[in-house]
Design a protein around this motif. Sequence first.
Motif, PDB file in Angstrom:
ATOM      1  N   GLU A  78      38.155  44.140  21.580  1.00 48.36           N
ATOM      2  CA  GLU A  78      37.484  45.435  21.477  1.00 48.36           C
ATOM      3  C   GLU A  78      35.967  45.265  21.435  1.00 48.36           C
ATOM      4  OE1 GLU A  78      40.587  48.271  19.037  1.00 48.36           O
ATOM      5  OE2 GLU A  78      39.801  46.485  18.011  1.00 48.36           O
ATOM      6  N   MET A  79      35.488  44.288  20.653  1.00 44.79           N
ATOM      7  CA  MET A  79      34.044  44.036  20.608  1.00 44.79           C
ATOM      8  C   MET A  79      33.523  43.609  21.978  1.00 44.79           C
ATOM      9  SD  MET A  79      33.306  42.143  16.972  1.00 44.79           S
ATOM     10  CE  MET A  79      34.351  42.398  15.541  1.00 44.79           C
ATOM     11  N   ASN A  80      34.278  42.747  22.651  1.00 49.23           N
ATOM     12  CA  ASN A  80      33.868  42.313  23.990  1.00 49.23           C
ATOM     13  C   ASN A  80      33.707  43.507  24.925  1.00 49.23           C
ATOM     14  OD1 ASN A  80      34.091  39.696  23.048  1.00 49.23           O
ATOM     15  ND2 ASN A  80      36.001  39.244  24.131  1.00 49.23           N
ATOM     16  N   ALA A  81      34.642  44.446  24.837  1.00 46.73           N
ATOM     17  CA  ALA A  81      34.604  45.616  25.714  1.00 46.73           C
ATOM     18  C   ALA A  81      33.399  46.503  25.417  1.00 46.73           C
ATOM     19  CB  ALA A  81      35.906  46.413  25.570  1.00 46.73           C
ATOM     20  N   ILE A  82      33.107  46.705  24.134  1.00 40.75           N
ATOM     21  CA  ILE A  82      31.947  47.526  23.747  1.00 40.75           C
ATOM     22  C   ILE A  82      30.663  46.937  24.312  1.00 40.75           C
ATOM     23  CG2 ILE A  82      30.509  48.283  21.810  1.00 40.75           C
ATOM     24  CD1 ILE A  82      33.127  48.350  20.111  1.00 40.75           C
ATOM     25  N   VAL A  83      30.483  45.646  24.078  1.00 41.00           N
ATOM     26  CA  VAL A  83      29.240  44.991  24.502  1.00 41.00           C
ATOM     27  C   VAL A  83      29.138  44.955  26.021  1.00 41.00           C
ATOM     28  CG1 VAL A  83      27.905  42.858  24.431  1.00 41.00           C
ATOM     29  CG2 VAL A  83      29.098  43.646  22.381  1.00 41.00           C
ATOM     30  N   ASP A  84      30.239  44.632  26.683  1.00 39.21           N
ATOM     31  CA  ASP A  84      30.219  44.560  28.147  1.00 39.21           C
ATOM     32  C   ASP A  84      29.852  45.911  28.754  1.00 39.21           C
ATOM     33  OD1 ASP A  84      30.889  43.182  30.737  1.00 39.21           O
ATOM     34  OD2 ASP A  84      32.380  44.796  30.799  1.00 39.21           O
ATOM     35  N   GLU A  85      30.466  46.981  28.241  1.00 44.70           N
ATOM     36  CA  GLU A  85      30.197  48.320  28.784  1.00 44.70           C
ATOM     37  C   GLU A  85      28.739  48.725  28.548  1.00 44.70           C
ATOM     38  OE1 GLU A  85      31.058  51.488  30.998  1.00 44.70           O
ATOM     39  OE2 GLU A  85      32.627  50.033  30.460  1.00 44.70           O
ATOM     40  N   ALA A  86      28.232  48.466  27.343  1.00 45.70           N
ATOM     41  CA  ALA A  86      26.846  48.838  27.037  1.00 45.70           C
ATOM     42  C   ALA A  86      25.857  48.024  27.863  1.00 45.70           C
ATOM     43  CB  ALA A  86      26.578  48.652  25.548  1.00 45.70           C
ATOM     44  N   HIS A  87      26.073  46.722  27.949  1.00 44.62           N
ATOM     45  CA  HIS A  87      25.164  45.872  28.710  1.00 44.62           C
ATOM     46  C   HIS A  87      25.206  46.200  30.195  1.00 44.62           C
ATOM     47  CE1 HIS A  87      24.693  42.411  25.523  1.00 44.62           C
ATOM     48  NE2 HIS A  87      24.129  43.541  25.163  1.00 44.62           N
TER      49      HIS A  87
END
Length: 422
Positions: free
Chosen positions: A229-238
């Motif tokens: 979930e953290m990976n997805a948040i960061v990937d989407e924002a970046h």
Amino acid sequence: MNKLSLSASLSLLFASAFNAQASTYITAKAMLDVNNGKLINAPLIQIDDGIITKVTKGAVPQLQAGDHHIELSELTLVPGLMDMHVHLTSDPTVPRSERIGQSIPRKAIKAAYFAEKTLMAGFTTLRNVGADGYSVIAVRDGINAGDIIGPRIWAAGPSLGVTGGHCDNNRLPPEMKYTAEGVANGPWAVREKVRENIKYGANVIKFCATGGVFSKGTKVGIQQYSQDEMNAIVDEAHMRGLTVAAHAHGTSGIKAAIVAGVDSVEHVSFVDDEAIALAKKHGTWFSMDIYNTEYTLTFGEQNGVAEENLAKERQVSKKQRDSFSRAVKAGVNMVFGTDAAIYPHGDNAKQFSRMVEFGMTPLQAIQAATINGAKLLKVDNQLGQIKQGFAADIIAVKGNPLQDITLLEDVAFVMKAGVTYK
């Protein structure tokens, strides 16, 4: 009379056109170069259209008609300060039971009031890491439009969190079926929530990786979001060009957030050697609020803070300060972040003395609130220094803040983008 009127009108028109090209000059006793810690005597700063166009030493301004000279002969110039962790909608002097009943428009008005108050304290740039109803985004846009007075703001929308976690609201009974607007569970759901925040104007994303001090029923050391979930948040924002802040007290949550690629970790209370090594490897910034403990433990009960939350503050406070000292000694990237709203807005600079007490030099503490904040926001070619080509965000204090860091608690002059506010 007609000739006189025409002459006056032409004179006003000419003066208006000429003043559009006018410059502002600042002279002062000294200026702090935050890159190298040198104090430059008798600086002369030239400002045009809100941008610093020239910095010289020992010169006298050659004023043309319409130019403006600001003479600060007893003051030391410092770049405008930056606080990377505030919550402008929250007022610590109002009991938490009353805050639950505040509408989004009421919170936006509070945020506008506190934004101006914080600017007058010398903070020309803020990062607001979470607010209901996109309220601070509206305040930011109002400031940018010139409707209200305040600092530059990087604003998150509602903080992302898991159901029942720190960024949810667990204080209401189940029959109300209330879920905080930032709650999202699962990799695709968190991506959707990031997209929603961006849709409504967020220019930074914040999520809660662990439990927190001031929530009900969460444990500060326990991880909330999974690694996926953290990976997805960061990937989407970046992918969309935004930086990401992760609230994380607990060790596993700190590490997972760093591995996910967050730009900054907030609080960082229970850090270990592995987490410090990971932060250095990934270039992650730590934003650690080590001032507000005394305020919470002194005034928390009368301000409606529950015993559960006071107990968690007592659990976290010393550990967080120990972690701060270790991170400074290890050379981790550090920014100035206070969690303003846990203590009264406008008192942000009181954290500087704590940062020095727990391991930083005065220069390091000032750098954390200037050039480091600018690096975190990826605007270090525009903000954070008094330098040619940079925005004219300048404050002034009486004395040398490298000798007495508490001078930053009493700012005598505030300029943002070439406009004098104090």
